[in-house]
Structures are given as structure tokens and as C-alpha cells.
Design an enzyme around this catalytic site. Structure first.
Site, short mmCIF file in Angstrom:
data_model
loop_
_atom_site.label_atom_id
_atom_site.label_comp_id
_atom_site.label_asym_id
_atom_site.label_seq_id
_atom_site.Cartn_x
_atom_site.Cartn_y
_atom_site.Cartn_z
N HIS A 210 -58.37 21.07 -71.60
CA HIS A 210 -59.62 21.73 -72.13
C HIS A 210 -59.87 22.92 -71.25
CE1 HIS A 210 -63.12 22.61 -74.77
NE2 HIS A 210 -63.87 22.35 -73.74
N CYS B 67 -66.93 22.58 -79.42
CA CYS B 67 -65.49 23.18 -79.04
C CYS B 67 -64.63 22.21 -79.14
CB CYS B 67 -65.76 23.44 -77.63
SG CYS B 67 -66.97 24.59 -77.21
N GLU C 160 -62.56 16.86 -66.03
CA GLU C 160 -61.50 16.59 -66.76
C GLU C 160 -60.20 16.32 -66.03
OE1 GLU C 160 -58.77 18.67 -70.16
OE2 GLU C 160 -60.12 19.87 -69.05
N HIS D 88 -62.49 31.27 -74.09
CA HIS D 88 -62.89 30.13 -74.88
C HIS D 88 -63.32 30.54 -75.98
CE1 HIS D 88 -64.23 26.29 -75.75
NE2 HIS D 88 -65.06 26.09 -74.66
N LYS E 140 -57.03 29.13 -71.42
CA LYS E 140 -58.38 29.85 -71.29
C LYS E 140 -58.29 31.02 -70.31
CE LYS E 140 -61.24 26.35 -73.63
NZ LYS E 140 -60.38 25.00 -73.80
N PHE F 121 -69.72 20.33 -76.71
CA PHE F 121 -71.38 20.05 -76.57
C PHE F 121 -71.60 18.79 -77.23
CE2 PHE F 121 -72.82 24.46 -75.00
CZ PHE F 121 -72.28 24.28 -74.02
#
Length: 406
Positions: free
Chosen positions: A302, A162, A313, A336, A331, A395
Site C-alpha cells: 500500500h 482507498c 504495514e 495516491h 505511489k 480510512f
């Protein structure tokens, strides 16, 4: 030696908020969520998604597109055409050898893979498309952009989950700084809303289960968040050295001033709870831009709407930047979009800088008390933004941070 400033001269966006920058600006800045029930996912444990409305490959790409392009390529071709026009460039007149293409993509042609596998099992190998391989491999998105626009310079795809789109933009900066290109088409594309991919994320427990109210499912930083909503889309930026852009009279929307990356080396899917890797990426990006933490006015987070990611975060941002910068996550509106997310959010960050306006985080009704940040919610906020940060994490512990300046 002084490094050249890198300018954003063109933007193209295709997301669940709409086709084109104008449509995206309207929906994202209004904070209108786009998640809805998806007929393609009917019967699955999670059947909501954020998909591009009204996208017609024949109209937006070409009549024969469906025979040779997976959807992720179609989205990228559409966004790139807009970005090139926005930059005031004409591919028929540019020196293609000095034009690079760097695109982020995490999955590739998953819809093609699924569809052709069904053909193999149901009707036999003779019915499988001869274009199966070139339609599904991730690098073909960069290849097709080169073919369509005559870009014969450096050409590659970055795959950092991502963070892929942000990694691509950071790599594009290097091509311009090192004088290997004069123009780079960069960003990301992903079309991962498929039954198999959505099922995989659902089995991991990563997706929101708010099926009774899809529009409210993606809610970054909210105390009641329970997972993300899978989206799709493409964000393409045209980057040039600022001096070259000024010389041809181009409009500079913003500057990409810094890039930093790191690895958590912690877990396949979970972020390092200490935020050490993300901290290193942010520190590196600011150092690359020649800026300090006190210079940051805004963060495009993010902000996935997952319980663990948002807190990790937020703690990192609070520790590094305090609560002075405004923070948002798009998002909540567009879901996402996986490998395209970093590029879409980079484009939104460039618009934020240019417009001096921060879009709101959709569905943020009650800020998680563990998140001690100034998160913009409900309505857009007018704010001069001289320095903005765009975070992307993926990931495998992939971290990528971009710094934009006015």
C-alpha cells in the site's frame, strides 16, 4: 468442489504515468515521479498533485462526454476500452447478461459537485445542470461502463475508501467462481484532485509539504517521507475463468488466486498500530489461494508515503513474511489515487508477475531503519515472481489483499 482459476486477460491503465498500459509500464518501471505543481490548486496550502497528462475527454471518450460524465467516469471508460481490446473481446458479440461490472470508487464526482455548487451560489439554481445527480453519484461509473459496452449482468460499485479497487476485484472473483458471470470488468476509478478534497487531506496533515520539490514529495518507506500526494486514475482488469479464456485462445497475463478482507475497528483514519487487521486480511487472502507465507515472492505494498502507514504495514509484512519477498510501492511514481489505487496496483502486480520484473519505489533515497524489508529502489529488478501480494488499506480501517500467481 474445486474452484475455477480466475485469469486476468485484459488490462487498462490511465494514471499520472500516462494513458495506456505501455505508457504506464515505461514510466512506472523507470521509477520516474509524476508529482508537480497544479494550477487548479493554486493558493492552497498544498498545491501539488499527480494528474493524468494529456487527457482529452472529447478524444478519449467522446465529443459529448463533458456534458454527461464526471472525470472519474471518463478515466474508467478509457481504461475499460483498453482492457477489453487487450483481452481480445468484442462487446458487440458477447452475451451481455453474462458480463458483470464491479468498480471501486471512494469519492464519486467531486469535481462536478464543486463546480455545480459554485453555479448555485454564484448564478442561481436555474443554472445548475439537470445532470448533477447522475454525474456525481459513485455507482454511475459502473452504470456507464455497462451502457457503453452492453454489459447487462451484475453491476455495482464498492466503496471501501482507498481499498475500493481491491475490494471490487475480490468481489468480481466471487461472481466468476459462483458462475454468475463469464466475464467481469473490474477495477477502480477516482478523480479526487479538487480544491476541496485536497484541502481536506491537507487539514488532516496527510499530505506531503515538500512544495519546493514536488517530484520528490511522494517517497514511500523513505526516512524523510512526510505524507502522500493526491493522484487520480483508473485501472481496469478483465477477469474470466481460466478454462474459458484458454478455450477462446486468450492470453493469460496472470491469475487472481486469492482475496482477503478485514476491518481494523480501531480509528477513523489511523491504522491499527498492531497491524492485526492487515494481518487477518493477508492471512485470509493466502488461505483463499491455498498458499502459505513462504510462497510469497513479491509484495506490491500500500506504501502511501505517510509516516504511520508505512511503518505499520512494514512491521506486519516483516512479521508475516520476513525479509525474503521483494517489496515495492508505485505511489512514489503515480501518487495516491485513493479509491482507484488498489486497482491500479493490482494491474501493476499482474504485469510484475507476467514480466518477471519488479518496478522500483521512486524517491527511496534512505530506507527508514524501522522498515526491515527488501524494498526495491532506484531501478527495476529482474525477478521470477510466482506469487505476488497486493495490499490496499483505507480510512475506516478497511483492509483488502489480493494474491496473484503466474
Amino acid at each position: 468442489m474445486t474452484r475455477p482459476a480466475i485469469a486476468v486477460t485484459g488490462l487498462g491503465l490511465v494514471t499520472a504515468a500516462g494513458i495506456g498500459v505501455t505508457a504506464n509500464r515505461e514510466v512506472i518501471w523507470s521509477g520516474t515521479p509524476t508529482a508537480r505543481r497544479d494550477p487548479k490548486l493554486a493558493g492552497l496550502p498544498v498545491d501539488i498533485s499527480c494528474t493524468v497528462p494529456g487527457f482529452d475527454p472529447a478524444r478519449h471518450v467522446g465529443r459529448r462526454s463533458e456534458l454527461s460524465h464526471d472525470r472519474f467516469v471518463q478515466l474508467a471508460l478509457t481504461a475499460a476500452a483498453e482492457a477489453i481490446t487487450d483481452a481480445g473481446l468484442d462487446p458487440s458479440t458477447w452475451d451481455g447478461a453474462r458480463v458483470g461490472v464491479v468498480i471501486g470508487c471512494g469519492l464519486g464526482g467531486v469535481s462536478t459537485w464543486e463546480r455545480q455548487h459554485h453555479q448555485l451560489l454564484g448564478s442561481g439554481p436555474e443554472t445548475v445542470s439537470a445532470l448533477l445527480i447522475p454525474m456525481l453519484v459513485p455507482n454511475m461509473v459502473a452504470g456507464h461502463l455497462a451502457i457503453r459496452f452492453g454489459a447487462t449482468g451484475p453491476n455495482f460499485v464498492t466503496a471501501t475508501a482507498c481499498a475500493s479497487g481491491a475490494t471490487a476485484i475480490g468481489s468480481a472473483m466471487s461472481l466468476l467462481r459462483d458462475d454468475l458471470c463469464d466475464i467481469v470488468l473490474t477495477g477502480g476509478a477516482e478523480a479526487g484532485v479538487s480544491p476541496l478534497i485536497v484541502t481536506g487531506f491537507a487539514r488532516m496533515g496527510a499530505l506531503s509539504g515538500r512544495l519546493d520539490d514536488p517530484a520528490a514529495a511522494s517517497r514511500p518507506f523513505d526516512v524523510d517521507r512526510d505524507g502522500f500526494v493526491v493522484g487520480e486514475g483508473s485501472g481496469i482488469l478483465v477477469l474470466e475463468r481460466e478454462a474459458d479464456a484458454r478455450a477462446r485462445g486468450a492470453t493469460v497475463r496472470a491469475r487472481v488466486a486469492g482475496y482477503g478482507s478485514s476491518a481494523d475497528a480501531h480509528h477513523m483514519t489511523a491504522p491499527d498500530p498492531t497491524g492485526a487487521g492487515a494481518t487477518r486480511a493477508l492471512s485470509a487472502a493466502l488461505a483463499d489461494a491455498g498458499l502459505g507465507t513462504a510462497d510469497v515472492d513479491h509484495v506490491n505494498a500500500h506504501g502511501t508515503s505517510t509516516p504511520l502507514n508505512d511503518v505499520t504495514e512494514a512491521r506486519m509484512l516483516r512479521r508475516m513474511l520476513g525479509d525474503r519477498p521483494s517489496v515495492t510501492s508505485v505511489k512514489g511514481v503515480v501518487g495516491h489515487s485513493l479509491g482507484a489505487a488498489g486497482a491500479i496496483e493490482a494491474a501493476v502486480t499482474a504485469l510484475t508477475v507476467q514480466q518477471a520484473s519488479v518496478p522500483p519505489t521512486a524517491n527511496l533515497d534512505s530506507l527508514d531503519p524501522e522498515i526491515e524489508l527488501d524494498v526495491v529502489a532506484k531501478t527495476a529488478r529482474a525477478q521470477p515472481v510466482g506469487v505476488a501480494v497486493s495490499n490496499s488499506f483505507g480510512f475506516g480501517g478497511q483492509n483488502a489483499v489480493l494474491v496473484f500467481t503466474a
